[in-house]
Design a protein around this motif. Structure first.
Motif, short mmCIF file in Angstrom:
data_model
loop_
_atom_site.label_atom_id
_atom_site.label_comp_id
_atom_site.label_asym_id
_atom_site.label_seq_id
_atom_site.Cartn_x
_atom_site.Cartn_y
_atom_site.Cartn_z
N ARG A 160 22.51 -49.72 -52.58
CA ARG A 160 23.25 -48.53 -52.22
C ARG A 160 22.30 -47.34 -52.14
O ARG A 160 21.51 -47.10 -53.05
CB ARG A 160 24.34 -48.26 -53.26
CG ARG A 160 25.18 -47.03 -52.99
CD ARG A 160 26.38 -47.01 -53.93
NE ARG A 160 27.10 -45.75 -53.80
CZ ARG A 160 26.94 -44.71 -54.62
NH1 ARG A 160 26.09 -44.80 -55.62
NH2 ARG A 160 27.63 -43.60 -54.44
N ILE A 161 22.37 -46.59 -51.03
CA ILE A 161 21.53 -45.40 -50.85
C ILE A 161 22.29 -44.20 -51.41
O ILE A 161 23.42 -43.92 -51.00
CB ILE A 161 21.19 -45.18 -49.37
CG1 ILE A 161 20.40 -46.37 -48.83
CG2 ILE A 161 20.41 -43.89 -49.18
CD1 ILE A 161 20.14 -46.32 -47.34
N LEU A 162 21.67 -43.49 -52.34
CA LEU A 162 22.30 -42.35 -52.98
C LEU A 162 22.00 -41.06 -52.23
O LEU A 162 20.98 -40.94 -51.55
CB LEU A 162 21.81 -42.20 -54.42
CG LEU A 162 22.02 -43.41 -55.35
CD1 LEU A 162 21.49 -43.07 -56.74
CD2 LEU A 162 23.48 -43.80 -55.42
N THR A 163 22.87 -40.08 -52.36
CA THR A 163 22.58 -38.73 -51.89
C THR A 163 21.69 -38.05 -52.93
O THR A 163 21.52 -38.53 -54.05
CB THR A 163 23.87 -37.92 -51.72
OG1 THR A 163 24.48 -37.75 -53.01
CG2 THR A 163 24.85 -38.64 -50.80
N LEU B 147 14.48 -25.44 -49.83
CA LEU B 147 14.37 -26.33 -50.97
C LEU B 147 15.74 -26.90 -51.36
O LEU B 147 15.82 -28.01 -51.88
CB LEU B 147 13.76 -25.57 -52.16
CG LEU B 147 13.54 -26.34 -53.46
CD1 LEU B 147 12.55 -27.48 -53.26
CD2 LEU B 147 13.05 -25.39 -54.56
N GLY B 148 16.81 -26.16 -51.07
CA GLY B 148 18.14 -26.59 -51.49
C GLY B 148 18.89 -27.43 -50.49
O GLY B 148 20.01 -27.87 -50.78
N GLU B 149 18.33 -27.70 -49.32
CA GLU B 149 19.07 -28.44 -48.30
C GLU B 149 19.27 -29.89 -48.69
O GLU B 149 18.41 -30.52 -49.32
CB GLU B 149 18.34 -28.37 -46.96
CG GLU B 149 18.51 -27.05 -46.25
CD GLU B 149 18.02 -27.11 -44.82
OE1 GLU B 149 17.92 -28.21 -44.25
OE2 GLU B 149 17.71 -26.04 -44.27
N ASP B 150 20.44 -30.45 -48.25
CA ASP B 150 20.68 -31.86 -48.55
C ASP B 150 20.00 -32.79 -47.55
O ASP B 150 20.21 -33.99 -47.58
CB ASP B 150 22.18 -32.17 -48.64
CG ASP B 150 22.94 -31.84 -47.37
OD1 ASP B 150 22.29 -31.52 -46.35
OD2 ASP B 150 24.19 -31.91 -47.38
N THR B 151 19.15 -32.23 -46.67
CA THR B 151 18.28 -33.09 -45.86
C THR B 151 17.17 -33.68 -46.72
O THR B 151 16.48 -34.60 -46.29
CB THR B 151 17.65 -32.32 -44.69
OG1 THR B 151 17.00 -31.15 -45.18
CG2 THR B 151 18.72 -31.90 -43.68
N LEU B 152 16.99 -33.13 -47.92
CA LEU B 152 16.13 -33.79 -48.92
C LEU B 152 16.95 -34.91 -49.53
O LEU B 152 18.03 -34.68 -50.09
CB LEU B 152 15.67 -32.79 -49.97
CG LEU B 152 14.72 -31.70 -49.48
CD1 LEU B 152 14.45 -30.69 -50.57
CD2 LEU B 152 13.42 -32.30 -48.99
N LYS B 153 16.45 -36.11 -49.44
CA LYS B 153 17.25 -37.30 -49.79
C LYS B 153 17.27 -37.60 -51.28
O LYS B 153 18.04 -38.46 -51.72
CB LYS B 153 16.70 -38.52 -49.04
CG LYS B 153 16.54 -38.33 -47.53
CD LYS B 153 17.87 -38.06 -46.86
CE LYS B 153 17.69 -37.98 -45.34
NZ LYS B 153 18.96 -37.62 -44.67
#
Length: 520
Positions: free
Chosen positions: A4-7, A130-136
């Protein structure tokens, strides 16, 4: 084995064993780290079914880095493979480290930061924060604020004290710092690059305050392992992971250990710089001692003739983590053992942190070290990623039922927006967002999300036309959203507008099942 890939938020908040990757500073010697990481990625990919789509950001819940390690850490956290990072790193190294003979690193920095900034913007984008959810996954960048003399670990934990400013705070949220600038701050090595100013406080009618940041390597944490461990476990950082050998794995990768002896210099400034770098080596050695002292470590090295490898020592009654350290000695005999045949002159220059002519040799040396030293059985099966039964990420594709129209109105662009309390947290509505009435449940939807996912079906009426990917939460938690964050209970649905886990939120179980149906 499908996993499972987590956010990013799940990497921080989900229960179970946690995994940290820590990457040292060391200038262009970071390419040696990438050689080791290439083998590490292949080893972990094989443990998880051999999927070509496997990424280190899937395995590690936090990736930390200092200086050149920060560049690599941030790139891995965005979802790049090691091969992709290598391509960017090679280009950056050859374009940035071009010597200007009018710069000697004493009166002026040796290198113009313009090329470095251009390359960082190319890799990370100019607007990504730094806060974007494009950081996995979790990211921790080690910097030092020169004007206050204090180390600044900058992380993307949504629960962090300075991650998001309140409406009355004058300081700027860490989450709003441009990612390229955070990385640039960590790479501003004294004598190599000028410090990086970052605006940290600003308000109408007030004086804007900027901090002057330099390379995190001039703090005690050029090897960021200890700082990453503290970030994960000390209450003040609000990550709150369990410190126990079967619950916390930390993998540390170095950039090569050079000869610590220093020939005296007749130039005072040059001697001072050598003393600074010698102090950095001392701090790195101390970090290794402490990490081996508090951990279970199958890769523990002999520190010196007195201490040995600390295998008979333990600070406390039980180890606080499992610790793996991979590095390479750059002494001639050790280089020859891993990469025979290099010319003696080149071997002598491998410790240089700014020599692009060494990129290929250092990478091959790292590859050889990875192949010789990274072993599958170093990684306890208890840290393997959880399997999924459906062979995918664990999420199912859904569409909204055709009778589930909402009433919506756009917030005027000239308004100043507003905040409100809902779903256990403060939500933010900005100018241009949409105010939605979903059968009496009123909330806001970000402008970009609404434009992409909703279609008008009547006067003031809209229907969601794009699919979502959703799964039932195994534990209670909180998910970051475009508008703020949402708390959820076990059994509620985690819902994502993007297949890769981007643009997420949570919906109560009964409500979700009344509104959505599996996609045909």
């Amino acid at each position: 084995m499908a996993y499972r890939i987590l956010t990013r938020d799940e990497h921080f908040s989900s229960k179970g064993p946690k995994r940290i990757l820590a990457l040292d500073g060391g200038g262009l010697r970071g390419i040696l780290s990438l050689g080791i990481l290439k083998h590490l990625e292949a080893t972990l990919r094989a443990r998880h079914g051999g999927d070509p789509g496997f990424r280190l950001c899937h395995y590690f819940d936090l990736i930390s880095g200092t200086s050149t390690g920060a560049i690599i850490a941030a790139a891995l956290a965005t979802g790049m493979s090691v091969d992709e990072v290598i391509g960017h790193y090679q280009q950056l190294g050859r374009e940035v480290f071009t010597r200007d003979w009018l710069r000697f690193g004493v009166v002026r920095a040796r290198y113009d930061e313009t090329r470095l900034i251009e390359n960082l913007k190319r890799v990370f984008g100019e607007k990504r924060t730094l806060g974007e959810d494009t950081l996995k996954t979790g990211l921790l960048v080690m910097t030092k604020r020169l004007d206050t003399g204090s180390p600044w670990p900058l992380g993307n934990n949504p629960a962090g004290r300075f991650f998001r400013a309140g409406k009355d705070d004058l300081w700027i949220s860490n989450s709003d710092y441009p990612l390229w600038q955070v990385v640039r701050a960590s790479t501003a090595a004294p004598s190599y690059f000028d410090p990086e100013p970052i605006t940290i406080a600003s308000a109408p009618g007030k004086i804007t305050q900027a901090g002057s940041f330099v390379d995190g390597g001039v703090s005690p944490f050029n090897n960021p392992s200890l700082q990453a461990f503290m970030y994960a476990t000390l209450c003040g950082y609000r990550v709150n992971w369990t410190a126990r050998a079967d619950r916390l794995l930390l993998v540390s990768v170095g950039t090569g250990m050079s000869d610590l002896s220093q020939a005296p210099s007749r130039i005072a400034a040059a001697g001072a710089l050598r003393a600074l770098f010698s102090l950095m080596d001392d701090c790195a050695a101390l970090v290794e001692i402490v990490m081996q002292w508090i951990s279970k470590s199958p890769t523990a090295r002999v520190i010196d003739a007195d201490l040995g490898d600390c295998s008979d020592d333990l600070l406390g009654q039980s180890p606080l983590l499992t610790y793996l350290r991979y590095n390479v000695s750059l002494l001639p005999a050790d280089v020859e053992g891993l990469l025979p045949g290099l010319p003696a002159k080149q071997v002598a220059s491998l410790a240089e942190m700014d020599n692009p002519d060494n990129l290929d040799a250092l990478f091959k040396l790292g590859e050889a070290a990875g192949a010789a030293r990274v072993e599958a059985d170093h990684f306890d099966a208890g840290f393997d990623l959880p399997q999924t039964r459906d062979g995918g990420s664990g999420r199912v594709k859904y569409v909204k039922r055709p009778d589930q129209a909402v009433v919506a109105i756009q917030v005027p662009p000239e308004s100043s927006g507003f905040t409100f309390e809902k779903w256990g947290a403060t939500q933010r509505c900005t100018a241009g967002d949409w105010l939605v009435d979903n059968d009496g449940d009123v909330y806001t939807v970000a402008q970009s999300t609404f434009a992409r996912t909703y279609q008008r079906v009547g006067v003031g009426k809209y229907i969601k036309t794009t699919p979502v990917w959703a799964e039932a939460a195994r534990d209670a938690g909180q998910v970051k959203t475009q508008e703020g964050s949402t708390s959820y209970k076990a059994g509620d649905y985690l819902v994502f507008n993007q297949e890769d886990g981007g643009d997420g939120y949570a919906i109560e179980k009964a409500k979700f099942e009344s509104m959505y149906e599996p996609a045909g």
